[in-house]
Scaffold this motif. Structure first.
Motif, PDB file in Angstrom:
ATOM      1  N   TRP A 148       0.826  -1.206   0.000  1.00 56.62           N
ATOM      2  CA  TRP A 148       0.000   0.000   0.000  1.00 56.62           C
ATOM      3  C   TRP A 148       0.863   1.260   0.000  1.00 56.62           C
ATOM      4  N   VAL A 149       0.447   2.229  -0.804  1.00 57.64           N
ATOM      5  CA  VAL A 149       1.110   3.530  -0.866  1.00 57.64           C
ATOM      6  C   VAL A 149       0.051   4.601  -0.641  1.00 57.64           C
ATOM      7  N   SER A 150       0.266   5.457   0.313  1.00 62.68           N
ATOM      8  CA  SER A 150      -0.693   6.517   0.614  1.00 62.68           C
ATOM      9  C   SER A 150      -0.982   7.366  -0.614  1.00 62.68           C
ATOM     10  N   GLY A 151      -2.265   7.621  -0.867  1.00 64.17           N
ATOM     11  CA  GLY A 151      -2.664   8.451  -1.994  1.00 64.17           C
ATOM     12  C   GLY A 151      -2.711   7.734  -3.323  1.00 64.17           C
ATOM     13  N   SER A 152      -2.497   6.416  -3.327  1.00 69.50           N
ATOM     14  CA  SER A 152      -2.447   5.664  -4.582  1.00 69.50           C
ATOM     15  C   SER A 152      -3.824   5.338  -5.147  1.00 69.50           C
ATOM     16  N   GLY A 153      -4.860   5.448  -4.315  1.00 68.04           N
ATOM     17  CA  GLY A 153      -6.199   5.048  -4.766  1.00 68.04           C
ATOM     18  C   GLY A 153      -6.360   3.549  -4.852  1.00 68.04           C
ATOM     19  N   ARG A 154      -5.494   2.817  -4.180  1.00 63.91           N
ATOM     20  CA  ARG A 154      -5.547   1.360  -4.145  1.00 63.91           C
ATOM     21  C   ARG A 154      -5.520   0.902  -2.692  1.00 63.91           C
ATOM     22  N   VAL A 155      -6.159  -0.235  -2.442  1.00 72.54           N
ATOM     23  CA  VAL A 155      -6.084  -0.819  -1.115  1.00 72.54           C
ATOM     24  C   VAL A 155      -4.897  -1.770  -1.021  1.00 72.54           C
ATOM     25  N   ARG A 188      -7.771   7.647   4.863  1.00 71.26           N
ATOM     26  CA  ARG A 188      -6.974   6.554   5.387  1.00 71.26           C
ATOM     27  C   ARG A 188      -7.364   5.198   4.789  1.00 71.26           C
ATOM     28  N   CYS A 189      -8.086   5.192   3.686  1.00 69.44           N
ATOM     29  CA  CYS A 189      -8.500   3.923   3.096  1.00 69.44           C
ATOM     30  C   CYS A 189      -7.270   3.132   2.660  1.00 69.44           C
ATOM     31  N   ALA A 190      -7.188   1.897   3.135  1.00 66.74           N
ATOM     32  CA  ALA A 190      -6.024   1.077   2.837  1.00 66.74           C
ATOM     33  C   ALA A 190      -6.318  -0.399   3.014  1.00 66.74           C
ATOM     34  N   SER A 191      -7.146  -0.752   4.014  1.00 65.15           N
ATOM     35  CA  SER A 191      -7.305  -2.144   4.420  1.00 65.15           C
ATOM     36  C   SER A 191      -8.777  -2.530   4.381  1.00 65.15           C
ATOM     37  N   VAL A 192      -9.135  -3.418   3.472  1.00 69.03           N
ATOM     38  CA  VAL A 192     -10.545  -3.745   3.246  1.00 69.03           C
ATOM     39  C   VAL A 192     -11.192  -4.385   4.465  1.00 69.03           C
ATOM     40  N   ALA A 193     -10.412  -5.008   5.329  1.00 68.15           N
ATOM     41  CA  ALA A 193     -11.001  -5.607   6.528  1.00 68.15           C
ATOM     42  C   ALA A 193     -11.659  -4.571   7.424  1.00 68.15           C
TER      43      ALA A 193
END
Length: 301
Positions: free
Chosen positions: A60-67, A136-141
């Motif tokens: 994960w990279v902050s600001g990447s728009g990916r989880v 802070r979106c990063a972890s789908v759990a």
């Protein structure tokens, strides 16, 4: 009858430390060792095997728009969806043993392929973080409910163009704490939200809220999502994010016992055997699942 399907994934969680990975992928086998399979198989369940997840890589990279672990997570969810659908096609009720809460994405894809289904999301947190309310979106759990009702990035919330997997008006949450950051928004968006404090104070009234959602006209059935951190850490500390104010095992088993017979299937998530070196909490989880979900799908059959 129940088909037990293992989904040993940790892809939706942040690493507990920089040099380690979450231990919840070990949960299905820890629960087997604790006697869950023996008890359910004795009552007519079948072991439907396992859907292996890809390697955990903290990419994960902050600001990447990916989880975190996005490609592997979507791949696992898609394959899990196929297996869940195959179990339902056999006239059986899938009991998915996670793993982390990202397995709800796989369940959602499986059911959205089939029709319109409701969701009962039982969790110590609303898991309603999404790009519209957090940076802070990063972890789908911690974002699974938002993804399931179509509020997350399309890569996880719109697999195969099926968003929302569960319509917000067909979804109800049970078990968050009163200080949950997304409680207000979830209450506005979903058909119902029942914090743990409300369930403890008025279980009959809380159950009416849940039943009112899953009994809506036009539904083809409903799914149960159970995050073990809905339990109070006085009873269950072996989870990723324990929070005081939760249910006790007896209340959780009673809730599940009321809802399981009418459900098309269920998943159970977040128990971490790495935090349970003696195995006692695994036995508690196994007993609670067997007591509460032993009748899964009975009314559907």
């Amino acid at each position: 009858m129940i088909s037990i399907l293992a989904a040993p994934t940790n892809l939706g969680l942040r690493p507990p430390r920089a040099t380690s990975v979450p231990g919840c992928a070990k949960a299905p086998e820890a629960l087997r060792e604790a006697g869950l399979h023996t008890r359910l198989l004795r009552d007519g369940a079948e072991d439907a095997g396992v859907v292996i997840a890809g390697r955990y890589v903290d990419d994960w990279v902050s600001g990447s728009g990916r989880v975190r672990n996005q490609d592997a997570l979507v791949d696992h969810a898609t394959r899990l969806a196929g297996r869940i659908g195959a179990v339902i096609d056999q006239g059986r009720a899938p009991l998915v043993l996670g793993g982390d809460c990202s397995v709800l994405v796989g369940a959602g894809v499986a059911l959205a392929r089939r029709g319109r289904y409701g969701l009962v999301h039982i969790d110590g947190h609303t898991d309603f973080r999404h790009p519209g309310n957090s940076h802070r979106c990063a972890s789908v759990a911690g974002e699974d409910l938002a993804a399931a009702v179509g509020l997350h990035w399309k890569a996880v919330s719109d697999i195969e163009g099926l968003s929302p997997y569960f319509a917000p008006e067909d979804s109800v949450h049970v078990g968050c704490r009163d200080d949950d950051e997304e409680l207000g928004e979830a209450s506005e968006v979903l058909a119902g939200v029942v914090p743990a404090s409300q369930w403890i104070a008025d279980p009959a009234g809380a159950l009416d809220v849940v039943r009112g959602t899953v009994a809506a006209d036009g539904l083809d059935g409903y799914w149960l999502h159970v995050d073990i951190d809905v339990l109070d850490p006085a009873h269950m500390p072996a989870v990723d994010s324990p929070a005081p104010g939760g249910l006790d095992p007896r209340r959780l088993a009673a809730l599940l016992g009321e809802l399981a017979p009418g459900a098309v299937g269920a998943d159970v998530c977040i128990f971490d055997p790495d935090l349970d070196p003696g195995g006692g909490y695994a036995r508690l989880v196994a007993g609670t699942i067997a007591d509460g979900l032993g009748g899964l799908g009975a009314r559907e059959a």
